[in-house]
Structures are given as structure tokens and as C-alpha cells.
Scaffold this motif. Structure first.
Motif, PDB file in Angstrom:
ATOM      1  N   CYS A   1       0.818  -1.216   0.000  1.00 45.15           N
ATOM      2  CA  CYS A   1       0.000   0.000   0.000  1.00 45.15           C
ATOM      3  C   CYS A   1       0.849   1.262   0.000  1.00 45.15           C
ATOM      4  O   CYS A   1       0.458   2.305  -0.533  1.00 45.15           O
ATOM      5  N   LEU A   2       2.016   1.184   0.619  1.00 43.61           N
ATOM      6  CA  LEU A   2       2.848   2.369   0.747  1.00 43.61           C
ATOM      7  C   LEU A   2       3.830   2.527  -0.397  1.00 43.61           C
ATOM      8  O   LEU A   2       4.117   3.640  -0.845  1.00 43.61           O
ATOM      9  N   THR A   3       4.399   1.440  -0.861  1.00 43.42           N
ATOM     10  CA  THR A   3       5.507   1.507  -1.820  1.00 43.42           C
ATOM     11  C   THR A   3       5.049   1.181  -3.229  1.00 43.42           C
ATOM     12  O   THR A   3       3.893   0.823  -3.466  1.00 43.42           O
ATOM     13  N   GLY A   4       5.964   1.293  -4.166  1.00 41.98           N
ATOM     14  CA  GLY A   4       5.659   1.020  -5.572  1.00 41.98           C
ATOM     15  C   GLY A   4       5.120   2.274  -6.299  1.00 41.98           C
ATOM     16  O   GLY A   4       4.775   3.283  -5.673  1.00 41.98           O
ATOM     17  N   SER A   5       5.008   2.150  -7.622  1.00 43.73           N
ATOM     18  CA  SER A   5       4.582   3.304  -8.416  1.00 43.73           C
ATOM     19  C   SER A   5       3.132   3.685  -8.154  1.00 43.73           C
ATOM     20  O   SER A   5       2.729   4.841  -8.327  1.00 43.73           O
ATOM     21  N   ASP A   6       2.363   2.721  -7.730  1.00 45.90           N
ATOM     22  CA  ASP A   6       0.953   3.004  -7.460  1.00 45.90           C
ATOM     23  C   ASP A   6       0.669   3.087  -5.971  1.00 45.90           C
ATOM     24  O   ASP A   6      -0.488   3.177  -5.549  1.00 45.90           O
ATOM     25  N   GLY A   7       1.725   3.059  -5.122  1.00 45.12           N
ATOM     26  CA  GLY A   7       1.526   3.072  -3.675  1.00 45.12           C
ATOM     27  C   GLY A   7       1.129   4.434  -3.164  1.00 45.12           C
ATOM     28  O   GLY A   7       1.211   5.459  -3.853  1.00 45.12           O
ATOM     29  N   GLY A   8       0.670   4.454  -1.948  1.00 51.40           N
ATOM     30  CA  GLY A   8       0.189   5.690  -1.334  1.00 51.40           C
ATOM     31  C   GLY A   8       1.256   6.753  -1.237  1.00 51.40           C
ATOM     32  O   GLY A   8       0.976   7.950  -1.458  1.00 51.40           O
ATOM     33  N   LEU A   9       2.447   6.401  -0.951  1.00 52.04           N
ATOM     34  CA  LEU A   9       3.519   7.389  -0.811  1.00 52.04           C
ATOM     35  C   LEU A   9       3.812   8.034  -2.170  1.00 52.04           C
ATOM     36  O   LEU A   9       4.010   9.260  -2.273  1.00 52.04           O
ATOM     37  N   ALA A  10       3.809   7.199  -3.246  1.00 47.74           N
ATOM     38  CA  ALA A  10       4.054   7.745  -4.578  1.00 47.74           C
ATOM     39  C   ALA A  10       2.929   8.708  -4.982  1.00 47.74           C
ATOM     40  O   ALA A  10       3.160   9.770  -5.595  1.00 47.74           O
ATOM     41  N   GLN A  11       1.685   8.373  -4.638  1.00 44.89           N
ATOM     42  CA  GLN A  11       0.541   9.217  -4.947  1.00 44.89           C
ATOM     43  C   GLN A  11       0.644  10.545  -4.217  1.00 44.89           C
ATOM     44  O   GLN A  11       0.361  11.619  -4.772  1.00 44.89           O
ATOM     45  N   LEU A  12       1.076  10.498  -2.923  1.00 44.29           N
ATOM     46  CA  LEU A  12       1.221  11.732  -2.153  1.00 44.29           C
ATOM     47  C   LEU A  12       2.292  12.621  -2.767  1.00 44.29           C
ATOM     48  O   LEU A  12       2.132  13.848  -2.870  1.00 44.29           O
TER      49      LEU A  12
ATOM     50  N   ALA B   1       4.862   9.770   5.978  1.00 46.94           N
ATOM     51  CA  ALA B   1       4.711   8.490   5.272  1.00 46.94           C
ATOM     52  C   ALA B   1       6.062   7.865   4.988  1.00 46.94           C
ATOM     53  O   ALA B   1       6.235   6.633   5.029  1.00 46.94           O
ATOM     54  N   GLY B   2       7.067   8.712   4.675  1.00 51.63           N
ATOM     55  CA  GLY B   2       8.415   8.188   4.446  1.00 51.63           C
ATOM     56  C   GLY B   2       8.987   7.537   5.699  1.00 51.63           C
ATOM     57  O   GLY B   2       9.613   6.466   5.637  1.00 51.63           O
ATOM     58  N   GLU B   3       8.759   8.208   6.840  1.00 52.71           N
ATOM     59  CA  GLU B   3       9.229   7.623   8.108  1.00 52.71           C
ATOM     60  C   GLU B   3       8.504   6.315   8.390  1.00 52.71           C
ATOM     61  O   GLU B   3       9.106   5.341   8.865  1.00 52.71           O
ATOM     62  N   ALA B   4       7.222   6.268   8.125  1.00 54.89           N
ATOM     63  CA  ALA B   4       6.458   5.042   8.337  1.00 54.89           C
ATOM     64  C   ALA B   4       6.994   3.924   7.463  1.00 54.89           C
ATOM     65  O   ALA B   4       7.083   2.750   7.883  1.00 54.89           O
ATOM     66  N   GLU B   5       7.367   4.293   6.196  1.00 51.83           N
ATOM     67  CA  GLU B   5       7.921   3.289   5.294  1.00 51.83           C
ATOM     68  C   GLU B   5       9.229   2.712   5.847  1.00 51.83           C
ATOM     69  O   GLU B   5       9.452   1.494   5.830  1.00 51.83           O
ATOM     70  N   ASP B   6      10.077   3.609   6.395  1.00 52.45           N
ATOM     71  CA  ASP B   6      11.362   3.145   6.960  1.00 52.45           C
ATOM     72  C   ASP B   6      11.149   2.210   8.158  1.00 52.45           C
ATOM     73  O   ASP B   6      11.784   1.162   8.268  1.00 52.45           O
ATOM     74  N   LYS B   7      10.253   2.613   9.074  1.00 49.83           N
ATOM     75  CA  LYS B   7      10.005   1.800  10.262  1.00 49.83           C
ATOM     76  C   LYS B   7       9.357   0.472   9.904  1.00 49.83           C
ATOM     77  O   LYS B   7       9.606  -0.557  10.535  1.00 49.83           O
ATOM     78  N   LEU B   8       8.495   0.516   8.879  1.00 48.57           N
ATOM     79  CA  LEU B   8       7.873  -0.719   8.430  1.00 48.57           C
ATOM     80  C   LEU B   8       8.924  -1.675   7.886  1.00 48.57           C
ATOM     81  O   LEU B   8       8.875  -2.894   8.147  1.00 48.57           O
ATOM     82  N   ALA B   9       9.911  -1.134   7.190  1.00 52.28           N
ATOM     83  CA  ALA B   9      10.996  -1.975   6.651  1.00 52.28           C
ATOM     84  C   ALA B   9      11.825  -2.586   7.798  1.00 52.28           C
ATOM     85  O   ALA B   9      12.225  -3.763   7.741  1.00 52.28           O
ATOM     86  N   GLU B  10      12.065  -1.715   8.794  1.00 50.60           N
ATOM     87  CA  GLU B  10      12.821  -2.229   9.946  1.00 50.60           C
ATOM     88  C   GLU B  10      12.069  -3.352  10.647  1.00 50.60           C
ATOM     89  O   GLU B  10      12.648  -4.382  11.032  1.00 50.60           O
ATOM     90  N   ALA B  11      10.761  -3.164  10.851  1.00 56.08           N
ATOM     91  CA  ALA B  11       9.954  -4.182  11.521  1.00 56.08           C
ATOM     92  C   ALA B  11       9.920  -5.463  10.707  1.00 56.08           C
ATOM     93  O   ALA B  11      10.015  -6.578  11.246  1.00 56.08           O
ATOM     94  N   ALA B  12       9.790  -5.298   9.398  1.00 59.75           N
ATOM     95  CA  ALA B  12       9.746  -6.477   8.543  1.00 59.75           C
ATOM     96  C   ALA B  12      11.054  -7.242   8.600  1.00 59.75           C
ATOM     97  O   ALA B  12      11.082  -8.486   8.611  1.00 59.75           O
TER      98      ALA B  12
END
Length: 554
Positions: A234-245, A276-287
Motif C-alpha cells: 500500500c505504501l511503496t511502488g509506483s501506485d503506492g500511497g507514498l508515490a501518490q502523495l 509516510a516516508g518515516e512510516a515506510e522506513d520503520k515498516l521496513a525495519e519491523a519487517a
């Protein structure tokens, strides 16, 4: 030293208070006056059997209180008191009290503290020796002869005691080592297998908790992996929310200048992009933290299962497996090096046993020399005491090894032969009380200040003798009184004249009640009593003159 004796309601004695001093005190009186009652009373206080027949007729109970100077530190009596928690205030006397009821039963007290009759007997034996009809077997007890001989001969037993302690300690270490090796050897096969198994597994302290935590984290990652992937999509990729923002922010940036309120919208979008960028980073760390390798998870679960299985098998906690492996390995090492260790211990025991034997044999030699000197000293006292046909010897004999101790290898016993050709026998085997008392006196004089009780009582030591023999007895009692308190019951004027104090025991009756009393004699009364002892019922001028001469000579 015995300082006083208070007697209440004992046979013919209604109430009697006696004071005693140092040196030689004599007690005289006609036959049947009650001298034995006096000694029975003292014996009762010193722990003799309590006989209800001692209670005066018509009374509920009898009591005897003996007062002593407090024993000095190191005295056997002082040690007995200390061992039983009985304290004596400085300057205060040692009081021993005994009561006996007419209907049976008795009680004993030391300084008003209740005590057992056994303790009273032990304490009484350390304070007073009674020789004669009421002999308490002080010198007759062979258990004390070795110590008396050592003191007399100044035989040094300390080195023997030290060597014995070292020998027995080494022997105990050897026995313990043998038991340890024997126990371990019985389990050798088991230990071999267990040590190999544990060494191969290589458990570590704290390993169970570490593995359990890692497994729990991986299991949690397995459960959350799908959701985390969906959120990431949902957050990453060309169609993800972060890209849309970001795309919306770029487009708004181009037109925001044309309409002022759009600047605030652009600022909000910028903040959203940052968050959203920070959320993406933390999500990567958690994963990444929750990522797991199925092979690693399987290995962890297998390790935990095996770890807990080994713990159950050996009945310890999983964290204790490493220590158990080390302990078992040490037991195996003890088996492997046990024979060598035991050989070293055996050599040490043999060395220390030899050291003990050498010290004990040297002590035995000292005792043999001391025994010869003591035998000669006692022999020199026998003839003047009308025991010239008797022989005395000190037996120093080697005991069986099982009876060796810190006091050495020897059994020591005083023996006598009363007639030429008669075999030697222990002192206690002599039949005649008077003869026995004279032997005791000869031995006491020979031993002089070599231990024993401070107060000695001789009951009719002069029985059956008179003249020069009685005089010799008196002279030796007087000599012995220089280092001990001596009380002597006597019928001999020669002995009575030697006393530093003189008490007369007499019986009186008012026609209905008979009483025994004791009276301390003045100088004049003493002369009259000795004259009576010389002449009988009618005291003559010649008897008085002879009594005067005896007193002057004493």
C-alpha cells in the motif's frame, strides 16, 4: 577447698553448720557418735545415691549444702561447670545443695541451678576424694592413672596428641577418597555415556531462554508476514500511497502560487510525505526484525526439544546441564586419577602413622622411667605405714592399636601385692579398708601435688594400727596438708595431735530424742579430747601430760 557444710535432718543430725579451714582438720569421737552420718551427709551433697533412710524420723526431707572456694580456671571442676553453662560470680562461693524426701526422690542444685545427680557426681569427684569405708574410687579408678603418671613424671604428651590428630585426619581423607572412587567406579559406564552425550550436545547456561525468545520472535514474524507485505504494498511502488502523495504534492506545488490558500494545503501534503516516508522506513525495519528462516526456526525448535529432553533425563533444570557435564567429567577424572591419588594419600597416612608411633614410643619410654621413680617413692612410704610386706608397681602396657589415642599407646594402672608371693592386683581389689586407705595415703604422698581433688577425706585411715605407725600416718597427713585440704576421721591420738583444726563428734539424748552434734574444740578442749583418746573413759594426769607432749611435738 571445702569451706562449710550445712546439714539439716539427716538421721541423728537435726541442724549442723560446720566451717572448715585449710590444712589438716581432724574429727574424733567415741564409736557410734555419728561420724559415718557426717560422711554420709557429705557424700549425699557430692552425688552419692539418695537414700530416703537418711531423712531424720518425723521430717519430710533432709538437705545438705556444701560450700567450696570457686575452682580456678583450668581445674576439672571449672571445666565441668563451663561445659554445663553454670557460672560463678567473681568472689562468690560454689554452692552444692542436695535434698532427699522421706517418701523418696531427690533434687540437686549447683549455685541454685537445678542439675542432674550425674553432674553432681562428676563435680563432686573433681572437688573431693573420700578414702576409706566411703571411698569414691578417685585413685582407685584406673582411667585416671595415666594422667597422674604423666603429671608426676612431667611426661610431654602434646607432641603425641598433635601427631595423632594429623594421622587420624589423613586416614579420614584416605577413607573419603576411597569411597569417592568406589562410588564413581560403579557408575563408570553411565558416566562415560553421559559425559560424551552432554559434551557432544554442548549445552550452555541460559541457552533455553535465548532459544525460546528467538523462536517466539520468528513465530510472531510468520504470523504477521502477510499483513506486513500488504501494508508495504500500500505504501511503496509506483501506485503506492507514498508515490501518490508525492505526485499530488508536485502538482500542487506548480499551482500554489496562483492561489494563496493552496500554500497551506501544500505544507500539509509535505508533512504527510515526510511522515509516510518515516512510516515506510520503520515498516521496513519491523519487517526485517520479524523476518525468519524456516530452516533456522526448525533448528531452534529441535534444539529446544533436545535440551529439555536431556534436562528431564538427568532430572536437572536445562540451565544446569553444563554444570552437570562438568561434575560428571570431574568424577570420571577422579576415577582415572583415583588410584594415583589414593596411593599418595596412603603414603601420607603411613608417614603420619610412623610419626605418631615414634612420638608415642618416646612417651612410653618416659612413662616407664616415671613409673620406676613412682614405684620407688611409694615403696619408701609403705614400711612406716606398716605395709612393709606389700609391694606396689605401676604397670605401663601397650594397648591394641584400636585403643591408641592422643594420649598415646599405653594403658597405665597402679597395682599392689599385699603379701610376699601374692600376685599383683588393682588397688580396688584390696579387702581391708584401713589397709587401702594407707596405700592411698602412701600414693598420695608420693604423688604430692600431682593433680586430683583439692580436698581429701580419710575415714579411719589408722584403723588397726597405733604407736609408731599411727605417728607415721599423722606425719604424712600433715605433710600432704601442705598442698591439699585434708579431713581425717581418726581414733588415733597421734593423728589427732597433728591437726590444724579439731572437731569433736558427739551424740546426746534428752531421753526421748537422740542427736548428733559436732563441736570445734579450743586448745584446752582439744588436749582433753586427746587425753581421752589415750586413756579411755577416765582421763588421768598422765594422759593429759602425754596429750600435751603430742601437741607440742606436732
Amino acid at each position: 577447698m571445702l569451706t562449710s557444710l550445712a546439714i539439716r535432718n539427716v538421721v541423728l543430725i537435726e541442724a549442723l553448720d560446720l566451717e572448715f579451714g585449710a590444712g589438716l582438720s581432724v574429727l574424733t569421737g567415741e564409736t557410734g557418735a555419728g561420724k559415718s552420718i557426717l560422711l554420709d551427709s557429705l557424700g549425699l551433697a557430692l552425688g552419692a545415691r539418695a537414700d530416703s533412710g537418711l531423712v531424720r524420723a518425723g521430717e519430710a526431707q533432709a538437705s545438705v549444702t556444701a560450700s567450696f572456694d570457686p575452682p580456678p580456671a583450668g581445674h576439672r571442676a571449672a571445666q565441668l561447670l563451663a561445659d554445663n553453662g553454670i557460672e560463678i560470680d567473681p568472689g562468690e562461693p560454689l554452692l552444692i545443695r542436695r535434698t532427699v524426701k522421706a517418701d523418696g526422690g531427690s533434687r540437686a542444685f549447683i549455685n541454685d541451678q537445678a542439675c542432674s545427680a550425674a553432674l553432681l557426681r562428676d563435680l563432686g569427684g573433681a572437688l573431693v576424694e573420700i578414702h576409706g569405708q566411703h571411698d569414691d574410687r578417685g585413685l582407685l579408678n584406673a582411667r585416671g592413672h595415666r594422667a597422674l603418671l604423666d603429671t608426676y613424671g612431667r611426661c610431654e604428651a602434646e607432641a603425641v596428641a598433635t601427631a595423632y590428630t594429623a594421622w587420624r585426619a589423613a586416614a579420614a581423607d584416605l577413607a573419603q577418597a576411597r569411597e569417592t572412587v568406589a562410588n564413581a567406579a560403579r557408575d563408570r559406564d553411565y558416566l562415560d555415556h553421559a559425559v560424551a552425550e552432554l559434551s557432544k550436545f554442548a549445552p550452555e547456561a541460559g541457552e533455553e531462554a535465548t532459544l525460546a525468545e528467538e523462536r517466539a520472535t520468528m513465530q510472531k514474524g510468520a504470523r504477521l508476514s502477510d499483513d506486513l507485505s500488504a501494508v508495504t504494498d500500500c505504501l511503496t511502488g509506483s501506485d503506492g500511497g507514498l508515490a501518490q502523495l508525492r505526485q499530488a504534492a508536485r502538482r500542487l506545488d506548480r499551482i500554489a502560487g496562483e492561489y494563496e490558500p493552496l500554500s497551506a494545503v501544500l505544507e500539509a501534503l509535505d508533512r504527510a510525505v515526510i511522515e509516510a516516508g518515516e512510516a515506510e522506513d520503520k515498516l521496513a525495519e519491523a519487517a526485517e526484525a520479524l523476518s525468519f528462516d524456516p530452516a533456522r526456526l526448525d533448528a531452534i525448535e529441535t534444539r529446544l526439544f533436545d535440551l529439555r529432553g536431556l534436562a528431564r533425563k538427568h532430572q536437572v533444570a536445562p540451565d544446569d546441564l553444563a554444570a552437570l557435564r562438568d561434575e560428571m567429567a570431574a568424577r570420571l577424572a577422579a576415577i582415572e586419577g583415583g588410584e594415583e591419588h589414593i596411593a599418595a594419600l596412603e603414603a601420607d597416612v603411613a608417614k603420619k602413622a610412623d610419626a605418631y608411633r615414634a612420638a608415642a614410643q618416646a612417651l612410653s619410654a618416659e612413662r616407664q622411667l616415671a613409673a620406676g621413680r613412682l614405684d620407688a617413692a611409694v615403696a619408701g612410704e609403705l614400711a612406716p605405714l606398716k605395709l612393709d610386706a606389700a609391694r606396689f608397681r605401676t604397670v605401663v602396657a601397650r594397648q591394641d592399636e584400636a585403643q591408641w589415642s592422643g594420649a598415646g599407646m599405653d594403658r597405665v594402672e597402679f597395682e599392689i601385692s599385699t603379701n610376699p608371693g601374692a600376685p599383683f592386683a588393682p588397688l580396688a581389689k584390696i579387702a581391708s579398708g584401713g589397709e587401702l586407705s594407707r596405700f592411698i595415703l602412701a600414693l598420695k604422698v608420693a604423688l604430692a601435688e600431682q593433680g586430683g581433688a583439692d580436698t581429701l577425706i580419710f575415714d579411719e585411715i589408722d584403723r588397726g594400727v597405733g604407736g609408731a605407725v599411727a605417728d607415721a600416718i599423722g606425719e604424712r597427713l600433715s605433710r600432704l596438708a601442705q598442698s591439699n585440704q585434708i579431713l581425717v576421721v581418726t581414733h588415733s591420738p597421734q593423728v589427732a595431735a597433728r591437726g590444724a583444726g579439731h572437731m569433736l563428734i558427739a551424740k546426746s539424748s534428752d531421753g526421748t530424742v537422740t542427736r548428733t552434734g559436732v563441736h570445734a574444740l579450743s586448745d584446752g578442749e582439744r588436749r582433753e579430747e586427746i587425753a581421752r583418746m589415750l586413756s579411755g573413759a577416765e582421763i588421768t594426769a598422765e594422759a593429759r601430760a602425754q596429750a600435751e607432749r603430742l601437741l607440742e611435738r606436732a
